[in-house]
Enzyme design. Structure first.
Site, PDB file in Angstrom:
ATOM      1  N   SER A  59      -2.707   2.620   9.229  1.00  0.00           N
ATOM      2  CA  SER A  59      -3.051   2.546   7.812  1.00  0.00           C
ATOM      3  C   SER A  59      -2.696   1.248   7.128  1.00  0.00           C
ATOM      4  CB  SER A  59      -2.380   3.701   7.059  1.00  0.00           C
ATOM      5  OG  SER A  59      -0.966   3.574   7.104  1.00  0.00           O
ATOM      6  N   THR A  92       7.652  -0.374   4.400  1.00  0.00           N
ATOM      7  CA  THR A  92       6.325   0.092   4.812  1.00  0.00           C
ATOM      8  C   THR A  92       5.674  -0.903   5.762  1.00  0.00           C
ATOM      9  OG1 THR A  92       6.138   1.169   2.648  1.00  0.00           O
ATOM     10  CG2 THR A  92       4.128   0.968   3.944  1.00  0.00           C
ATOM     11  N   LYS A  94      -6.484  12.694   2.610  1.00  0.00           N
ATOM     12  CA  LYS A  94      -7.108  11.375   2.598  1.00  0.00           C
ATOM     13  C   LYS A  94      -8.613  11.554   2.359  1.00  0.00           C
ATOM     14  CE  LYS A  94      -3.146   9.337   3.856  1.00  0.00           C
ATOM     15  NZ  LYS A  94      -2.224  10.478   3.873  1.00  0.00           N
TER      16      LYS A  94
END
Length: 404
Positions: free
Chosen positions: A189, A363, A248
């Site tokens: 992602s 992240t 999503k």
């Protein structure tokens, strides 16, 4: 004696000093208005264009999905009443599990409160239960996968991201008869790259390993029915456990796994993250099922998405902007500095009415800070041109090229 509040304040100050303190932009997404949202700030409401949503196909606003949710909520209420072990399994949970099993050509499915819960609970149960099992985990796996493996206390080997040579070297170093699970993701992602699913599944077969594939960012978008990358490649039967979610491309909330009857029944019976968690509200299950059905039978949403993805990337290629030009629908703009990334995001929002949230460590690695762009079918060609124009102006204004 410890001053607890002083400790927490110090830790927060450290985040702020590193430009990693997270500020949540106050937005109001309204049905029928996508990709616009109302930005609440300084007592005002301003319409902005959202460019970083995981609602990839806009299904959270689809009238049929919204209608299905509302009708089910009126019929069954807004909660499930507890865990499925205590309150019973609602028929709509069963129907949704049948739907995800059919989507991936598997015998059974099992739904969870989120994709995170599905990964953590399943991997933990596998690691705890299979004697002497060892995980082989891609080093860019999602935090939910990492935590599930960690909490199982099973041994693990981390292989370099999408590196088939490194993975095979690690597999070859293990006893062929030892239980092994290769845990990886189809569409990553943050970078937007796609894993070599076919070659990894071939290695799993060669070295007697199970495969666990996270398809969270792929389901709904890849494959003729939205079945994900494995399905698109005709490899669903080569993957032992396929994990996905409804939050999503399907625009709802919740997660799931699909696999053989025996695997699913084992996880249902042993995974504490499933056993002790309140189940999804039946209305959510109904909405998720309807969304899957729409995208299974109508490819126009995917086609429009990919048209817009190709346009955005073709325009970006003509600029000096650094971006990961992968084969996926995710477009990361690499800024490479936490302070600049935050400044970039703020300038886009305040000067151009464009919302793209900055992505920082943990992240992504330090020095890889970015804006993660996701175009949707609702974005127009004019919006895409305006976005690229704004990106170019801010990129040059902030001198990002030299920093990145």
């Amino acid at each position: 004696m410890m001053n607890y509040n002083a400790f927490f304040k110090e830790k927060l100050q450290a985040l702020k000093a590193e430009n990693r303190y997270r500020v949540f932009t106050n937005l109001e997404r309204l049905v029928g208005e996508a990709p616009y949202a109302l930005w609440h700030h300084n007592g005002l409401k301003q319409k902005v264009v959202v460019w970083c949503s995981n609602d990839y196909l806009g299904m959270s606003h689809h009238p049929d999905v919204v209608d299905a949710f509302c009708k089910a909520a009126h019929a069954y209420g807004v909660g499930s009443g507890g865990t499925r072990n205590i309150s019973g399994t609602h028929n709509k949970h069963v129907r949704l599990e049948e739907t995800v099993a059919d989507l991936h050509c598997k015998e059974s499915g099992l739904i969870f409160s989120s994709g995170y819960a599905a990964n953590e609970a399943t991997l933990c149960a596998l690691g705890e239960g299979i004697p002497d099992v060892i995980f082989l985990s891609d080093d860019k796996n999602h935090a939910s996968m990492i935590n599930g493996i960690r909490h199982s206390h099973a041994e693990k080997l981390v292989f370099r991201h999408n590196d088939l040579y490194d993975l095979e070297q690690k597999l070859a170093s293990l006893d062929i008869s030892r239980p092994k699970i290769i845990a990886f993701v189809s569409v990553y992602s943050m970078d937007g790259d796609i894993s070599p699913v076919q070659k990894i599944s071939a290695l799993a077969e060669k070295y007697n390993a199970m495969t666990y594939l996270d398809e969270v960012h792929a389901v709904g978008i890849y494959g003729s029915r939205g079945e994900g990358v494995a399905g698109q490649l005709g490899l669903s039967d080569k993957i032992d456990i396929i994990q996905g979610n409804f939050a999503k491309a399907y625009g709802v909330v919740g997660g799931y796994i699909a696999g053989s009857n025996e695997i699913i029944d084992y996880v249902r019976s042993y995974a504490s993250g499933f056993i002790f968690t309140t189940s999804l509200p039946p209305a959510v299950a109904v909405a998720a099922k309807r969304s899957i059905e729409i995208l299974r039978d109508d490819s126009s949403y995917r086609e429009k998405l990919w048209q817009n993805v190709f346009l955005l990337k073709s325009l970006l290629r003509k600029t000096a902007i650094h971006f990961n030009d992968s084969a996926s629908h995710i477009v990361p703009i690499i800024v490479g500095d936490a302070a600049l990334c935050k400044q970039f995001s703020e300038e886009l929002l305040e000067s151009f009415g464009i919302y793209a949230q900055p992505i920082n460590y943990p992240t992504v690695p330090k020095g890889q800070e970015r804006l993660r762009l996701t175009v949707t079918p609702a974005h127009t060609s004019e919006m895409i041109h305006e976005l690229v124009d704004a990106l170019e102006k801010v990129w040059e204004q902030l001198g990002v090229q030299k920093a990145a």
